[in-house]
Motif scaffolding. Structure first.
Motif, PDB file in Angstrom:
ATOM      1  N   THR A 277      12.380   6.234  -6.450  1.00 20.30           N
ATOM      2  CA  THR A 277      12.853   5.625  -7.690  1.00 20.30           C
ATOM      3  C   THR A 277      13.965   6.474  -8.303  1.00 20.30           C
ATOM      4  O   THR A 277      14.422   6.185  -9.404  1.00 20.30           O
TER       5      THR A 277
ATOM      6  N   VAL B  63       5.643  13.926   0.768  1.00 22.18           N
ATOM      7  CA  VAL B  63       4.524  13.003   1.003  1.00 22.18           C
ATOM      8  C   VAL B  63       4.126  13.102   2.470  1.00 22.18           C
ATOM      9  O   VAL B  63       4.954  13.388   3.336  1.00 22.18           O
TER      10      VAL B  63
ATOM     11  N   ASP C 102       0.875  -1.167   0.000  1.00 22.93           N
ATOM     12  CA  ASP C 102       0.000   0.000   0.000  1.00 22.93           C
ATOM     13  C   ASP C 102       0.916   1.222   0.000  1.00 22.93           C
ATOM     14  O   ASP C 102       1.625   1.466   0.982  1.00 22.93           O
TER      15      ASP C 102
ATOM     16  N   ASP D 202      11.796  12.980  -5.729  1.00 25.29           N
ATOM     17  CA  ASP D 202      11.117  11.721  -5.989  1.00 25.29           C
ATOM     18  C   ASP D 202      10.994  10.994  -4.665  1.00 25.29           C
ATOM     19  O   ASP D 202      11.993  10.557  -4.099  1.00 25.29           O
ATOM     20  N   ILE D 203       9.760  10.866  -4.161  1.00 25.44           N
ATOM     21  CA  ILE D 203       9.605  10.295  -2.824  1.00 25.44           C
ATOM     22  C   ILE D 203       8.240   9.617  -2.686  1.00 25.44           C
ATOM     23  O   ILE D 203       7.249  10.054  -3.281  1.00 25.44           O
ATOM     24  N   GLY D 204       8.232   8.539  -1.919  1.00 24.62           N
ATOM     25  CA  GLY D 204       6.985   7.842  -1.640  1.00 24.62           C
ATOM     26  C   GLY D 204       7.030   7.236  -0.250  1.00 24.62           C
ATOM     27  O   GLY D 204       8.082   7.239   0.410  1.00 24.62           O
ATOM     28  N   ILE D 205       5.877   6.759   0.199  1.00 24.03           N
ATOM     29  CA  ILE D 205       5.812   6.098   1.495  1.00 24.03           C
ATOM     30  C   ILE D 205       4.902   4.881   1.425  1.00 24.03           C
ATOM     31  O   ILE D 205       3.988   4.818   0.615  1.00 24.03           O
ATOM     32  N   SER D 206       5.182   3.953   2.321  1.00 25.40           N
ATOM     33  CA  SER D 206       4.323   2.789   2.464  1.00 25.40           C
ATOM     34  C   SER D 206       4.320   2.364   3.925  1.00 25.40           C
ATOM     35  O   SER D 206       5.391   2.149   4.492  1.00 25.40           O
TER      36      SER D 206
ATOM     37  N   LEU E 139      10.531   5.724   0.374  1.00 30.53           N
ATOM     38  CA  LEU E 139      11.141   5.084  -0.795  1.00 30.53           C
ATOM     39  C   LEU E 139      11.292   6.061  -1.941  1.00 30.53           C
ATOM     40  O   LEU E 139      10.659   7.120  -1.962  1.00 30.53           O
TER      41      LEU E 139
ATOM     42  N   ILE F 126       1.961   5.396  -1.706  1.00 33.11           N
ATOM     43  CA  ILE F 126       1.753   6.576  -2.539  1.00 33.11           C
ATOM     44  C   ILE F 126       3.118   7.196  -2.801  1.00 33.11           C
ATOM     45  O   ILE F 126       4.006   7.126  -1.941  1.00 33.11           O
TER      46      ILE F 126
END
Lengths: 197, 255
Positions: free
Chosen positions: B47, B144, A33, B20-24, B45, A35
């Motif tokens: 890419t 984020v 899950d 460039d950044i994301g979370i989970s 995270l 974003i």
């Protein structure tokens, strides 16, 4: 082989295969899950939009006498803004900017943060595909002015199925001028924020 | 000391500038008793092909009736959990095409007066580079937000109502849901459009959105183009994540 022996032999072979663990196995795939958001642009250095008219007074005056719009003289490593969401819930992209920092001989009057505007896809020709369509699934703004107040520019319910474009890049920025701006440099940092509360 | 400084400078000089950044996961829903500390993690995270400097900070936030969010300084809203959260790293280098687990320690104050759900946001921001632009310069970066809900165990009180279901213009419906409980609720379900014979002709999905404690949320449903003109009955079947079904119906004429 005698017909009466064939079926029991096949059953024994199948049983042997099962007993040795070679027959059946499960495959489980679990997708995280998550974003994520990124400004697309290769290489090191800032993702930046520059309006450098210091040495081009003709273009500046023409803009003041015309529709009052200046367009970027340089866009650095800012070719798209993309989002990626694997969740079915609603996510939103918001934008916020720092106050204009001024460096120059004057007091920095004449140009305000709200004079910097983004018109989605206007000069880049990009089309968004992150929001399926305007309506229940999502919505997006066609343009916005920079502000120190966080403002939503796009929102959608549901996964994006990979990286999807928000439909704008540095070329779509523009600055409104009136001819009363103090000379010098004005700088702001713009943050694109992704949340899914 | 000199070596430490040199190592620090070397490390900083190898951090490149991407955005460039994301979370989970994007959201944590925690339950703890007053005085208890709950530890959880979020994976940050990227890419990007370059290492990035990332900062983490907590923030308060509010949600209006339409679902719009506003972010405010920590500790500035009622039912804030922002001051309860401690990150194990307020700044770190996110490796290229990699990830980093950030640990959150959430301590509920030992206050017997606390009840229901408290909330906060944890922002992870790619540090933008220093300005090098002449003229008007716009530096861009990304951030984020990890949503954190903390519910004080044993104090939960549920309750919700479908306050209103109405047609704003020809092709738009609105539903107003009131969360009378003291915990966050999430919505699901559908609105069925039934014809005069009672047959379900169209279904509009209720989005998975939160309704904050003791507050209202208005949902807008635009009728798709394939909904033909005529008379319908809109039957709202909205699920409360804490249990229960909110139902309501509305006769409507679609032009």
């Amino acid at each position: 082989m005698h017909r009466s022996l064939r079926s029991p032999l096949i059953a024994c072979l199948l049983l042997a295969g099962w007993a040795s663990g070679q027959g059946v196995h499960d495959v489980t795939v679990r997708i995280p899950d998550m974003i994520a958001i990124r400004i697309v642009g290769s290489g090191d250095g800032p993702r930046a939009v520059v309006f450098d008219y210091e040495d081009d007074v003709t273009a500046y005056v023409a803009a003041v006498l015309g529709d009052g719009r200046l367009f970027p003289t340089d866009v650095r490593r800012f070719s798209d803004v993309e989002v990626n969401s694997t969740r079915r819930g609603r996510w939103s992209v918001q934008v916020v900017a720092t106050p204009l920092a001024y460096a120059g001989p004057g007091s920095g009057d004449g140009l305000a943060l709200g004079d910097v505007r983004v018109v989605r896809g206007s000069r880049s020709g990009l089309a968004q595909d992150a929001i399926a369509s305007q309506g229940n699934a999502g919505w997006y703004w066609a343009d916005w002015q920079l502000s120190t107040t966080t403002q939503a520019i796009a929102s959608r319910t549901g996964a994006t199925r990979g990286w999807r474009s928000l439909g704008f890049n540095g070329l779509d920025y523009e600055v409104a001028v009136r001819g009363d701006e103090d000379p010098g440099s004005y700088t702001t940092t713009v943050t694109y924020l992704l949340t899914s509360p | 000391m000199y070596r430490v400084l040199l190592a620090l400078l070397t490390a900083m000089s190898t951090v490149a500038y991407a955005a460039d950044i994301g979370i989970s996961p994007p959201r944590h829903e925690l339950v703890a008793t007053a005085g208890e500390t709950v530890v959880t993690t979020v994976t940050v995270l990227t890419t990007a092909t370059l290492d990035q400097q990332v900062t983490g900070e907590t923030s308060d936030w509010t949600m209006d009736i339409a679902g719009g969010t506003a972010f405010l300084a920590t500790g500035s809203v009622q039912h804030s959990a922002a001051g309860w959260i401690e990150l194990d790293a307020a700044a770190f280098v996110l490796p290229a095409r990699g990830s980093r687990d950030v640990r959150l320690s959430v301590t509920v104050p030992p206050d017997p007066g606390l009840d229901g759900t408290y909330h906060a946001m944890v922002f992870f921001t790619v540090a933008p580079p220093p300005s090098e632009a002449r003229g008007v310069g716009v530096i861009t970066t990304t951030r984020v937000g990890l949503t954190v809900y903390v519910t004080v165990a044993g104090t939960e009180r549920a309750g919700s109502e479908l306050v209103d279901l109405y047609q704003t213009d020809g092709r738009e419906l609105r539903a107003v849901i009131l969360n009378t409980g003291n915990t966050v609720m999430r919505l699901s379900g559908e609105i069925q459009l039934r014809d005069e014979a009672g047959a379900v002709r169209h279904r509009l999905e209720v989005p998975d959105v939160p309704v904050m404690r003791e507050s209202e949320r208005e949902l807008t449903f635009t009728l798709p183009n394939e909904v033909e003109a005529g008379f319908y009955v809109a039957l709202a079947l909205i699920q409360d994540s804490r249990g229960g079904l909110l139902a309501g119906e509305l006769p409507l004429e679609v032009p």
